[in-house]
Design a protein around this motif. Structure first.
Motif, PDB file in Angstrom:
ATOM      1  N   ARG A  44     -16.088  55.930   9.782  1.00  0.00           N
ATOM      2  CA  ARG A  44     -16.513  57.327   9.865  1.00  0.00           C
ATOM      3  C   ARG A  44     -17.962  57.478   9.428  1.00  0.00           C
ATOM      4  N   HIS A  45     -18.426  56.574   8.542  1.00  0.00           N
ATOM      5  CA  HIS A  45     -19.776  56.696   7.996  1.00  0.00           C
ATOM      6  C   HIS A  45     -20.727  55.629   8.552  1.00  0.00           C
ATOM      7  N   ARG A  46     -20.280  54.828   9.523  1.00  0.00           N
ATOM      8  CA  ARG A  46     -21.141  53.744  10.000  1.00  0.00           C
ATOM      9  C   ARG A  46     -22.447  54.260  10.583  1.00  0.00           C
ATOM     10  N   SER A  47     -22.392  55.397  11.258  1.00  0.00           N
ATOM     11  CA  SER A  47     -23.582  55.904  11.929  1.00  0.00           C
ATOM     12  C   SER A  47     -24.632  56.423  10.943  1.00  0.00           C
ATOM     13  N   ILE A  48     -24.224  56.760   9.721  1.00  0.00           N
ATOM     14  CA  ILE A  48     -25.179  57.302   8.754  1.00  0.00           C
ATOM     15  C   ILE A  48     -25.419  56.340   7.589  1.00  0.00           C
ATOM     16  N   MET A  49     -24.772  55.189   7.633  1.00  0.00           N
ATOM     17  CA  MET A  49     -24.968  54.217   6.563  1.00  0.00           C
ATOM     18  C   MET A  49     -26.319  53.520   6.712  1.00  0.00           C
ATOM     19  N   ALA A  50     -26.887  53.142   5.593  1.00  0.00           N
ATOM     20  CA  ALA A  50     -28.067  52.291   5.625  1.00  0.00           C
ATOM     21  C   ALA A  50     -27.650  50.906   6.108  1.00  0.00           C
ATOM     22  N   GLU A  51     -28.620  50.129   6.555  1.00  0.00           N
ATOM     23  CA  GLU A  51     -28.300  48.811   7.121  1.00  0.00           C
ATOM     24  C   GLU A  51     -27.597  47.922   6.105  1.00  0.00           C
ATOM     25  N   ASN A  52     -28.042  47.975   4.851  1.00  0.00           N
ATOM     26  CA  ASN A  52     -27.415  47.118   3.847  1.00  0.00           C
ATOM     27  C   ASN A  52     -26.045  47.620   3.431  1.00  0.00           C
ATOM     28  N   ALA A  53     -25.714  48.887   3.757  1.00  0.00           N
ATOM     29  CA  ALA A  53     -24.395  49.413   3.414  1.00  0.00           C
ATOM     30  C   ALA A  53     -23.400  49.198   4.547  1.00  0.00           C
ATOM     31  N   GLU A  54     -23.902  49.072   5.780  1.00  0.00           N
ATOM     32  CA  GLU A  54     -22.997  48.904   6.916  1.00  0.00           C
ATOM     33  C   GLU A  54     -22.249  47.582   6.839  1.00  0.00           C
ATOM     34  N   LYS A  55     -22.782  46.641   6.084  1.00  0.00           N
ATOM     35  CA  LYS A  55     -22.099  45.354   5.970  1.00  0.00           C
ATOM     36  C   LYS A  55     -20.720  45.491   5.343  1.00  0.00           C
ATOM     37  N   ARG A  56     -20.462  46.626   4.656  1.00  0.00           N
ATOM     38  CA  ARG A  56     -19.129  46.840   4.089  1.00  0.00           C
ATOM     39  C   ARG A  56     -18.070  46.902   5.181  1.00  0.00           C
ATOM     40  N   TRP A  57     -18.453  47.387   6.349  1.00  0.00           N
ATOM     41  CA  TRP A  57     -17.523  47.407   7.482  1.00  0.00           C
ATOM     42  C   TRP A  57     -17.105  45.987   7.841  1.00  0.00           C
ATOM     43  N   TYR A  58     -18.098  45.079   7.906  1.00  0.00           N
ATOM     44  CA  TYR A  58     -17.798  43.686   8.246  1.00  0.00           C
ATOM     45  C   TYR A  58     -17.099  42.977   7.084  1.00  0.00           C
ATOM     46  N   ASP A  59     -17.422  43.351   5.862  1.00  0.00           N
ATOM     47  CA  ASP A  59     -16.683  42.801   4.718  1.00  0.00           C
ATOM     48  C   ASP A  59     -15.205  43.142   4.829  1.00  0.00           C
ATOM     49  N   ALA A  60     -14.926  44.399   5.215  1.00  0.00           N
ATOM     50  CA  ALA A  60     -13.534  44.841   5.347  1.00  0.00           C
ATOM     51  C   ALA A  60     -12.816  44.052   6.437  1.00  0.00           C
ATOM     52  N   LEU A  61     -13.512  43.751   7.533  1.00  0.00           N
ATOM     53  CA  LEU A  61     -12.898  42.948   8.595  1.00  0.00           C
ATOM     54  C   LEU A  61     -12.555  41.549   8.096  1.00  0.00           C
ATOM     55  N   HIS A  62     -13.458  40.951   7.313  1.00  0.00           N
ATOM     56  CA  HIS A  62     -13.177  39.630   6.742  1.00  0.00           C
ATOM     57  C   HIS A  62     -11.959  39.683   5.821  1.00  0.00           C
ATOM     58  N   ILE A  63     -11.891  40.720   4.989  1.00  0.00           N
ATOM     59  CA  ILE A  63     -10.761  40.829   4.052  1.00  0.00           C
ATOM     60  C   ILE A  63      -9.461  41.035   4.811  1.00  0.00           C
ATOM     61  N   MET A  64      -9.501  41.835   5.877  1.00  0.00           N
ATOM     62  CA  MET A  64      -8.300  42.033   6.677  1.00  0.00           C
ATOM     63  C   MET A  64      -7.837  40.716   7.300  1.00  0.00           C
ATOM     64  N   ASP A  65      -8.788  39.911   7.805  1.00  0.00           N
ATOM     65  CA  ASP A  65      -8.430  38.618   8.389  1.00  0.00           C
ATOM     66  C   ASP A  65      -7.858  37.674   7.338  1.00  0.00           C
ATOM     67  N   LEU A  66      -8.463  37.671   6.147  1.00  0.00           N
ATOM     68  CA  LEU A  66      -7.933  36.825   5.070  1.00  0.00           C
ATOM     69  C   LEU A  66      -6.512  37.242   4.699  1.00  0.00           C
ATOM     70  N   GLY A  67      -6.291  38.541   4.582  1.00  0.00           N
ATOM     71  CA  GLY A  67      -4.955  39.020   4.266  1.00  0.00           C
ATOM     72  C   GLY A  67      -3.940  38.645   5.333  1.00  0.00           C
ATOM     73  N   ASP A  68      -4.352  38.747   6.609  1.00  0.00           N
ATOM     74  CA  ASP A  68      -3.444  38.387   7.701  1.00  0.00           C
ATOM     75  C   ASP A  68      -3.018  36.924   7.596  1.00  0.00           C
ATOM     76  N   GLU A  69      -3.955  36.046   7.293  1.00  0.00           N
ATOM     77  CA  GLU A  69      -3.622  34.622   7.228  1.00  0.00           C
ATOM     78  C   GLU A  69      -2.829  34.279   5.967  1.00  0.00           C
ATOM     79  N   ILE A  70      -3.056  35.003   4.879  1.00  0.00           N
ATOM     80  CA  ILE A  70      -2.212  34.805   3.696  1.00  0.00           C
ATOM     81  C   ILE A  70      -0.775  35.189   4.018  1.00  0.00           C
ATOM     82  N   LEU A  71      -0.608  36.285   4.750  1.00  0.00           N
ATOM     83  CA  LEU A  71       0.736  36.688   5.175  1.00  0.00           C
ATOM     84  C   LEU A  71       1.359  35.630   6.084  1.00  0.00           C
ATOM     85  N   ASN A  72       0.561  35.103   7.031  1.00  0.00           N
ATOM     86  CA  ASN A  72       1.074  34.046   7.908  1.00  0.00           C
ATOM     87  C   ASN A  72       1.499  32.818   7.116  1.00  0.00           C
ATOM     88  N   LEU A  73       0.668  32.442   6.145  1.00  0.00           N
ATOM     89  CA  LEU A  73       0.964  31.260   5.333  1.00  0.00           C
ATOM     90  C   LEU A  73       2.255  31.463   4.535  1.00  0.00           C
TER      91      LEU A  73
END
Length: 666
Positions: free
Chosen positions: A548-577
């Protein structure tokens, strides 16, 4: 100008039906209040307007939430009055603290029941302030408000349930179909290897939205409850589908070109089947993917085929859930766990402090300058109402301006009705004719999202300012006092919102990463039962909030979106394991040791030391699994470990590159 007036000049059929139902509900509540000779019958009619919703299930759920909130506010009012009525400054501090707590709770609790805390916040002020210097009458006054509010809830719920009932599940069926289609589309795009962030976000946003609406269907009989449970199942299965598809896209990168070419026909079959899915075609493909011939393939190919089977199986389950939503009968046992929403306690505390501070400042102004309570109560009540309803909104000031417009319109119309027209009329029919006509016209606009707030506020304040009772109408002097006090209270709240503000996008970006890492650590230690639902639901909610805030985030803050994607992927693989090794008793000690290591690794963002620690522990567990002998579950477990390593390493490299870009290479 015409666009603003169009809903009133050329209303839709739905708008007319809604206006008729609202007018009947408010009129019935007012008439019964007159018959019972209640002290302030306008509260019964105003409550009928407040809880009015287009769907009957929403009316009941909102009415129950309002009832609970009213009871909570009544108890708080009685306690505060009993303890502090003789000490004015402590009395004001206690009211401010109560409003702060209720606002914070309504921010943190993200469900239909958050409305109860909104009501509790300003009901306390409504009960206490008019009779603040008459503490002995507070109990009678509180009982009267509860009676009037309950009467309004009952009348509105009954009218909307009987007259042209519009069920929530009709819209939920359409939304469920859209979610199923969006999930399959996102899965297809993922299998094709395309960038699917926007498709993923679209699917997650629909899941979060329908899960919020699902609660209202619980109040629409057996069919509504079955559909609500089916939607709960479907949200779970669509999240599992997206997780399986993303796991496939990550794992296929480990394949050689030759292995990938050999599996491409299977991938194409899956994409084609998901593009035009039928229950039969999905089951046929799932059966083919389970054939024993695949056991002769190399282990990397077995892993990919097993992941494709997971994707197809999740699509089958989601399709069965969709059929249950449409039929109103469960075809599968309902899940016991619900999607979990992100709870930002720090943001809730801030909004609560803003709400309490605004009320406290105006109260101090009242106390210092000796403002008469007959004039000040309206302003203080409006501050409490505005802060309870809007202090936790990012655009609180803009929403409050709509509230101010509606109040100003209501002042003008109410003066004409209550001071010029109704005093010369007698009898309830003429009374309701004078009030009901402007109420009916304003309610035509309540179905239009752009003007809903203004029209709703106009309708409520019309009733509150006209103040009809069995004993006549309020005096002109009282009307003028209330007409001046109400806008003044709203303006004071708007000023507070402008002066005490926060950069919500920066705040969420800064503090959400710690919350997500905390959930990741919890995922390594908590019970696997229900873990997929609470983790997937919470991550979906967080990704939607960040997007919701990606369009108004500063460039260094937008990386939180990609951080969240990494965490979601890590969680998915922990569940798979954990799912793959759940029944492997001989590997439980090794798995527990590995999960303990993951908990230490996820204490902070990735760094070189944590990458080395993770790789060392991963290699040990992979060696132990291979020594025990590999089956399909063992292959899936090893691929999950490899992906945990890869995602964490990629995240570390991304952060390292970003730091070099910002500060230069040391």
């Amino acid at each position: 100008m015409f666009a603003v007036l169009k809903p009133f000049i050329f209303p839709s059929e739905d708008a007319i039906k809604f206006a008729i139902k609202l007018s009947i509900a408010a009129g019935l509540a007012l008439f019964i209040a007159f018959c019972l000779d209640l002290n302030q019958p306008q509260w019964a009619a105003a409550t009928a307007v407040i809880v009015a919703q287009p769907h009957s299930g929403m009316v009941v759920s909102k009415g129950l939430a309002r009832l609970v909130g009213t009871l909570m506010g009544t108890v708080i009012a009685l306690v505060v009055t009993a303890l502090f009525s003789q000490t004015p400054w402590l009395f004001i501090l206690a009211l401010s603290l109560g409003l702060m707590i209720c606002t914070a709770a309504s921010t943190v609790i993200r469900s239909a029941w958050s409305y109860s805390f909104v009501l509790a916040g300003y009901t306390t002020a409504i009960i206490v302030l008019p009779d603040v210097f008459k503490p002995l009458s507070i109990f009678d006054y509180a009982i009267a408000r509860c009676t009037e509010i309950c009467l309004g809830i009952i009348c509105s719920s009954a009218v909307f349930a009987i007259l042209w009932p519009v069920k929530v599940f009709h819209g939920l069926i359409v939304e469920a179909s859209n979610i199923w289609q969006a999930g399959l589309t996102s899965a297809c795009m993922t299998l094709k290897g395309e960038n699917v962030n926007e498709d993923l976000l679209n699917s997650l946003a629909k899941i979060v939205a329908i899960d919020a609406q699902r609660e209202h269907a619980l109040f629409e009989g057996g069919d509504g409850r079955n559909r609500a449970k089916a939607i709960q199942n479907m949200c779970h299965d669509i999240l599992a589908l997206l997780r399986a598809a993303r796991g496939f896209s990550r794992q296929i990168r480990f394949l050689t070109k030759e292995n990938r070419e050999q599996l491409q026909p299977w991938i194409n079959d899956c994409i084609e089947t998901l593009t035009k899915p039928t229950y039969k075609s999905l089951n046929v493909l799932a059966k083919r993917l389970r054939e024993k011939d695949h056991l002769d393939r190399p282990l990397p190919q077995q892993d990919i085929i097993a992941r494709l089977e997971m994707v197809i199986q999740c699509a089958i389950f989601a399709g069965l859930d969709l059929a249950s939503v449409r039929a109103g009968k469960l075809k599968r046992k309902a899940k016991t766990s619900y999607l979990s929403a992100h709870r930002d306690y720090s943001l809730g505390l801030f909004f609560g402090l803003r709400s309490g501070l605004a009320f406290l400042i105006l109260s101090v102004f009242w106390m210092i300058f000796g403002w008469p309570i007959s004039e000040a109560s309206g302003s203080l009540m409006m501050v409490a109402v505005i802060c309870s309803m809007f202090a936790n909104k990012e655009n609180a000031a803009q929403i409050s301006m709509g509230f101010l417009r509606g109040t100003c319109y209501a002042v003008v119309v109410s003066f004409v009705v209550s001071q010029l027209i109704l005093p010369s009329w007698s009898g309830f029919p003429l009374l309701w004719l004078g009030i009901g006509i402007p109420l009916f016209i304003s309610s035509l606009g309540m179905v239009k999202p752009a003007i809903t707030g203004t029209c709703t506020v106009f309708s409520i304040n019309l009733l509150m300012l006209c103040r009809p009772t069995n004993h006549g109408f309020q005096s002109t002097e009282m009307f003028i006092n209330q007409s001046l006090a109400m806008p003044l209270g709203i303006i004071a709240a708007i000023l507070a919102f402008h002066l005490v503000k926060i950069n919500t996008s920066y705040w969420q970006g800064k503090y959400m990463l710690g919350a997500m890492l905390k959930d990741l650590r919890k995922l390594t230690q908590s019970s696997i039962k229900g873990a997929e639902t609470w983790f997937g639901g919470r991550m979906a909610d967080r990704l939607v909030l960040l997007a919701r805030h990606r369009s108004i985030m500063a460039e260094n803050a937008e990386k939180r979106w990609y951080d969240a994607l990494h965490i979601m992927d890590l969680g998915d693989e922990i569940l798979n394991l954990r799912t793959s090794l759940a029944k492997q008793v001989t590997l439980q000690i090794s798995l527990d040791t590995y999960l303990d290591t993951l908990e230490k690794v996820f204490e902070r963002e990735p760094n070189e030391m944590s990458v080395e620690l993770l790789n060392s522990a991963s290699e040990r567990l992979k060696t132990i699994i291979r020594e025990k002998g590999l089956d399909t579950r063992g292959v899936l477990a090893i691929s999950a470990i490899m992906q945990i390593q890869q995602v964490w390493s990629d995240w570390y490299l991304e952060q390292k590159v970003q730091q070099e870009d910002e500060y230069g290479i040391a």
